[in-house]
Design a protein around this motif. Sequence first.
Motif, PDB file in Angstrom:
ATOM      1  N   TYR A 171      -5.740  -6.642   5.486  1.00  0.00           N
ATOM      2  CA  TYR A 171      -4.567  -5.853   5.890  1.00  0.00           C
ATOM      3  C   TYR A 171      -4.763  -5.260   7.276  1.00  0.00           C
ATOM      4  O   TYR A 171      -5.874  -4.870   7.653  1.00  0.00           O
ATOM      5  N   LEU A 223       0.809  -1.221   0.000  1.00  0.00           N
ATOM      6  CA  LEU A 223       0.000   0.000   0.000  1.00  0.00           C
ATOM      7  C   LEU A 223       0.842   1.270   0.000  1.00  0.00           C
ATOM      8  O   LEU A 223       0.367   2.336  -0.400  1.00  0.00           O
ATOM      9  N   VAL A 279      -8.496  -5.338   1.515  1.00  0.00           N
ATOM     10  CA  VAL A 279      -7.782  -4.553   0.510  1.00  0.00           C
ATOM     11  C   VAL A 279      -7.822  -5.311  -0.814  1.00  0.00           C
ATOM     12  O   VAL A 279      -8.166  -6.491  -0.861  1.00  0.00           O
ATOM     13  N   SER A 311      -4.081  -2.088  -3.083  1.00  0.00           N
ATOM     14  CA  SER A 311      -4.718  -0.776  -2.947  1.00  0.00           C
ATOM     15  C   SER A 311      -5.926  -0.923  -2.031  1.00  0.00           C
ATOM     16  O   SER A 311      -6.433  -2.024  -1.823  1.00  0.00           O
ATOM     17  N   LYS A 312      -6.377   0.197  -1.471  1.00  0.00           N
ATOM     18  CA  LYS A 312      -7.562   0.172  -0.605  1.00  0.00           C
ATOM     19  C   LYS A 312      -8.809   0.480  -1.421  1.00  0.00           C
ATOM     20  O   LYS A 312      -8.739   1.122  -2.453  1.00  0.00           O
ATOM     21  N   TYR A 370      -0.362  -8.591   5.642  1.00  0.00           N
ATOM     22  CA  TYR A 370      -1.258  -8.964   4.548  1.00  0.00           C
ATOM     23  C   TYR A 370      -1.508 -10.468   4.582  1.00  0.00           C
ATOM     24  O   TYR A 370      -0.560 -11.266   4.529  1.00  0.00           O
TER      25      TYR A 370
END
Length: 273
Positions: free
Chosen positions: A228, A180, A264, A272-273, A217
């Motif tokens: 996450y 991230l 995520v 990525s979120k 993760y």
Amino acid sequence: MKRQTGFTLVELVIVIAVLGILAGLAIPYFMEAREEAAKKECLANRTQIMRMFHAQQASNYNGTLVGFLAEVVKEPNDNKYFNFVPKCADNGTYSVSNEKVVCSIAEHNEANVSDDASVIDNITNDFQEFLDKYGAMIDQQLKDLGWWPTYASGVLVKTNDGFREAYYKEKGKWPSGVDLNGNTIYFKFHLTADGSFLTYANGNGDFKNSGDWGTNYIYDSAAKKWYYSPQGTNLGGISNSVDKGGKTEAQIIDKIKNEGWEEVTLTGNTFSK
């Protein structure tokens, strides 16, 4: 007087008219079938491009989908990924939109490119093949390899640490991605109490034995979702400790969900979120 044989003008006109009607009925179906075949071929080509791209990402390809696409559709074909140039049968051109390969002919994009063979699928399949292959070997076969990890006493290490060290020795590296924060992250496996394995990721690119269980993760293979937590956890403490009895993948996932880990997204090999 001989009778003249053959068609009269009226009969010829009738036959031609009937043939014209039949052709008028058949041609639209023929054109529709041809267009459908072209759409399917276009979809198949774009799917192959995406699957090959994901396969290369799992092998530490660091390029973008845009760059990869430009390489594989270039003519004459001199790329190392296909022995043909994947292109649209109706002469449409390919480009990238929302991390997918799309065609310039809008109708060809009505069916989405299959993304079944994603990076995580390739990674977990690779892990499973490795574990199946070496898990089935007897001690002598592992000793004959000459590189399987052993304790100082010479006894084979057939625990989590042993399998992970063996994977690293055979492959030379872990599959990598981007976390991230834009940093390189490495995908690894953790054997669980039910005889399966959990996929997780952390920032350690080499092999660090039991000190490498920390992660932020974790992958839920049943739901195909990543979770996450900025605090993270230590998988060794969760599932290996004798006093905790060991846990299955499902139990580990339940535990991190209860601790508030957030979902995520992994697109390609990037989080990525």
